[in-house]
Scaffold this motif. Structure first.
Motif, mmCIF file in Angstrom:
data_model
loop_
_atom_site.group_PDB
_atom_site.id
_atom_site.type_symbol
_atom_site.label_atom_id
_atom_site.label_comp_id
_atom_site.label_asym_id
_atom_site.label_seq_id
_atom_site.Cartn_x
_atom_site.Cartn_y
_atom_site.Cartn_z
ATOM 1 N N SER A 13 1.796 14.928 -19.042
ATOM 2 C CA SER A 13 1.509 15.065 -17.623
ATOM 3 C C SER A 13 1.462 13.693 -16.965
ATOM 4 C CB SER A 13 0.164 15.778 -17.456
ATOM 5 O OG SER A 13 -0.247 15.754 -16.119
ATOM 6 N N MET A 14 2.206 13.551 -15.867
ATOM 7 C CA MET A 14 2.230 12.281 -15.149
ATOM 8 C C MET A 14 2.011 12.509 -13.665
ATOM 9 S SD MET A 14 5.358 10.359 -17.054
ATOM 10 C CE MET A 14 6.415 11.787 -17.190
ATOM 11 N N SER A 15 1.366 11.551 -13.017
ATOM 12 C CA SER A 15 1.173 11.594 -11.573
ATOM 13 C C SER A 15 2.369 10.951 -10.888
ATOM 14 C CB SER A 15 -0.091 10.821 -11.178
ATOM 15 O OG SER A 15 -1.228 11.435 -11.714
ATOM 16 N N VAL A 16 2.867 11.624 -9.846
ATOM 17 C CA VAL A 16 3.993 11.116 -9.069
ATOM 18 C C VAL A 16 3.728 11.349 -7.589
ATOM 19 C CG1 VAL A 16 5.657 11.507 -10.943
ATOM 20 C CG2 VAL A 16 5.269 13.299 -9.250
ATOM 21 N N THR A 17 4.442 10.629 -6.727
ATOM 22 C CA THR A 17 4.252 10.806 -5.286
ATOM 23 C C THR A 17 5.115 11.929 -4.723
ATOM 24 O OG1 THR A 17 5.884 9.087 -4.839
ATOM 25 C CG2 THR A 17 3.557 8.425 -4.849
ATOM 26 N N ASP A 18 6.257 12.238 -5.368
ATOM 27 C CA ASP A 18 7.163 13.288 -4.895
ATOM 28 C C ASP A 18 7.736 14.011 -6.114
ATOM 29 O OD1 ASP A 18 9.403 14.793 -4.034
ATOM 30 O OD2 ASP A 18 9.832 13.374 -2.412
ATOM 31 N N ARG A 19 7.180 15.183 -6.422
ATOM 32 C CA ARG A 19 7.585 15.923 -7.615
ATOM 33 C C ARG A 19 9.061 16.308 -7.601
ATOM 34 N NH1 ARG A 19 6.037 20.655 -7.330
ATOM 35 N NH2 ARG A 19 5.200 20.583 -5.249
ATOM 36 N N HIS A 37 8.997 24.622 -10.106
ATOM 37 C CA HIS A 37 8.148 23.903 -9.156
ATOM 38 C C HIS A 37 7.066 24.891 -8.738
ATOM 39 C CE1 HIS A 37 10.638 20.367 -8.518
ATOM 40 N NE2 HIS A 37 11.679 21.103 -8.160
ATOM 41 N N ALA A 38 5.809 24.510 -8.872
ATOM 42 C CA ALA A 38 4.692 25.315 -8.366
ATOM 43 C C ALA A 38 4.130 24.580 -7.156
ATOM 44 C CB ALA A 38 3.640 25.516 -9.443
ATOM 45 N N ASP A 39 4.802 24.743 -6.027
ATOM 46 C CA ASP A 39 4.462 23.977 -4.835
ATOM 47 C C ASP A 39 3.049 24.230 -4.340
ATOM 48 O OD1 ASP A 39 6.965 22.710 -4.772
ATOM 49 O OD2 ASP A 39 7.848 24.374 -3.666
ATOM 50 N N LEU A 46 9.305 20.195 -16.453
ATOM 51 C CA LEU A 46 10.679 20.036 -16.913
ATOM 52 C C LEU A 46 10.737 20.130 -18.426
ATOM 53 C CD1 LEU A 46 10.167 17.440 -14.619
ATOM 54 C CD2 LEU A 46 12.614 17.839 -14.644
ATOM 55 N N GLY A 47 11.817 20.738 -18.914
ATOM 56 C CA GLY A 47 12.058 20.783 -20.350
ATOM 57 C C GLY A 47 12.760 19.513 -20.782
ATOM 58 N N THR A 48 12.322 18.953 -21.885
ATOM 59 C CA THR A 48 12.974 17.767 -22.435
ATOM 60 C C THR A 48 14.023 18.205 -23.448
ATOM 61 O OG1 THR A 48 11.483 17.475 -24.319
ATOM 62 C CG2 THR A 48 10.786 16.503 -22.210
ATOM 63 N N ASN A 49 14.635 17.244 -24.106
ATOM 64 C CA ASN A 49 15.630 17.536 -25.133
ATOM 65 C C ASN A 49 14.980 17.768 -26.495
ATOM 66 O OD1 ASN A 49 17.604 17.143 -23.154
ATOM 67 N ND2 ASN A 49 17.606 14.962 -23.521
ATOM 68 N N VAL A 53 8.447 20.257 -26.212
ATOM 69 C CA VAL A 53 7.913 19.127 -25.448
ATOM 70 C C VAL A 53 8.410 19.221 -24.011
ATOM 71 C CG1 VAL A 53 7.823 16.609 -25.202
ATOM 72 C CG2 VAL A 53 7.825 17.636 -27.479
ATOM 73 N N THR A 54 7.463 19.253 -23.056
ATOM 74 C CA THR A 54 7.800 19.286 -21.643
ATOM 75 C C THR A 54 7.146 18.115 -20.919
ATOM 76 O OG1 THR A 54 5.947 20.757 -21.133
ATOM 77 C CG2 THR A 54 8.065 21.809 -21.577
ATOM 78 N N ILE A 55 7.647 17.847 -19.712
ATOM 79 C CA ILE A 55 7.068 16.831 -18.835
ATOM 80 C C ILE A 55 6.505 17.565 -17.625
ATOM 81 C CG2 ILE A 55 7.553 14.840 -17.335
ATOM 82 C CD1 ILE A 55 7.862 14.149 -20.269
ATOM 83 N N GLY A 56 5.226 17.334 -17.332
ATOM 84 C CA GLY A 56 4.596 17.915 -16.158
ATOM 85 C C GLY A 56 4.394 16.843 -15.110
ATOM 86 N N LEU A 57 4.724 17.158 -13.881
ATOM 87 C CA LEU A 57 4.599 16.205 -12.781
ATOM 88 C C LEU A 57 3.562 16.715 -11.791
ATOM 89 C CD1 LEU A 57 8.426 15.640 -12.184
ATOM 90 C CD2 LEU A 57 6.874 14.242 -13.583
ATOM 91 N N GLY A 58 2.433 16.001 -11.691
ATOM 92 C CA GLY A 58 1.389 16.337 -10.737
ATOM 93 C C GLY A 58 1.518 15.434 -9.530
ATOM 94 N N GLU A 59 1.583 16.022 -8.339
ATOM 95 C CA GLU A 59 1.802 15.239 -7.125
ATOM 96 C C GLU A 59 0.487 14.689 -6.582
ATOM 97 O OE1 GLU A 59 5.325 16.089 -4.540
ATOM 98 O OE2 GLU A 59 3.697 16.937 -3.340
ATOM 99 N N HIS A 60 0.466 13.380 -6.369
ATOM 100 C CA HIS A 60 -0.713 12.681 -5.845
ATOM 101 C C HIS A 60 -0.255 11.653 -4.828
ATOM 102 C CE1 HIS A 60 -3.223 14.396 -9.018
ATOM 103 N NE2 HIS A 60 -2.189 14.191 -9.806
ATOM 104 N N THR A 61 -1.045 11.425 -3.789
ATOM 105 C CA THR A 61 -0.657 10.445 -2.773
ATOM 106 C C THR A 61 -0.689 9.020 -3.319
ATOM 107 O OG1 THR A 61 -2.920 10.417 -1.928
ATOM 108 C CG2 THR A 61 -1.338 11.842 -0.793
ATOM 109 N N GLU A 62 -1.591 8.759 -4.264
ATOM 110 C CA GLU A 62 -1.672 7.430 -4.882
ATOM 111 C C GLU A 62 -1.799 7.585 -6.390
ATOM 112 O OE1 GLU A 62 -4.381 4.621 -3.093
ATOM 113 O OE2 GLU A 62 -4.258 5.657 -1.174
#
Length: 126
Positions: A13-19, A37-39, A46-49, A53-62
């Motif tokens: 799981s990673m924090s990003v500004t724009d998922r 996308h769970a807006d 996202l599924g990796t290769n 193992v998946t990558i989760g993107l959590g949207e945060h302003t900072e």
């Protein structure tokens, strides 16, 4: 012998500004496939290769730079949390439940590194 038994999947799981933009980047640069996308909850996955193992993107302003939290799948989060708490493992607040989707709890290793347990609720009846 371990206190709890983890499932065979893991999400980073990673924090990003724009998922959406980040999902496009991971697809173009690394060949990862969008799972969803769970807006309404600010989450994309996202599924990796690598199987399981998946990558989760959590949207945060900072988002915190360089942050990454391994998320371990588990069949019974409540039971696992109870066992870890009895062993004096520190948790970050209460368990979070997104109805019909997932139940999560963040905890820390002895050096303060964040880890998360996640119970998949998509296949469980109410």
């Amino acid at each position: 012998m371990s206190l709890i038994s983890l499932d065979t999947n893991i999400t980073f799981s990673m924090s990003v500004t724009d998922r959406h933009a980040s999902a496009d980047w991971y697809a173009a640069m690394l060949g990862f496939d969008l799972i969803y996308h769970a807006d309404d909850v600010g989450w994309s996955e996202l599924g990796t290769n690598t199987a399981g193992v998946t990558i989760g993107l959590g949207e945060h302003t900072e988002p915190a730079p360089g942050n990454c939290v391994p998320v371990f799948g588990i069949a019974d989060l409540d039971s696992a949390r109870q066992k870890l708490e009895q062993a004096h493992v520190r948790f970050d607040g209460e368990t979070i439940v997104v109805d019909g989707m997932v139940k999560t709890a963040t905890f820390y290793d002895p050096d303060g590194n964040a880890l998360m347990l996640a119970e998949d609720l998509t296949t469980k009846a109410d």
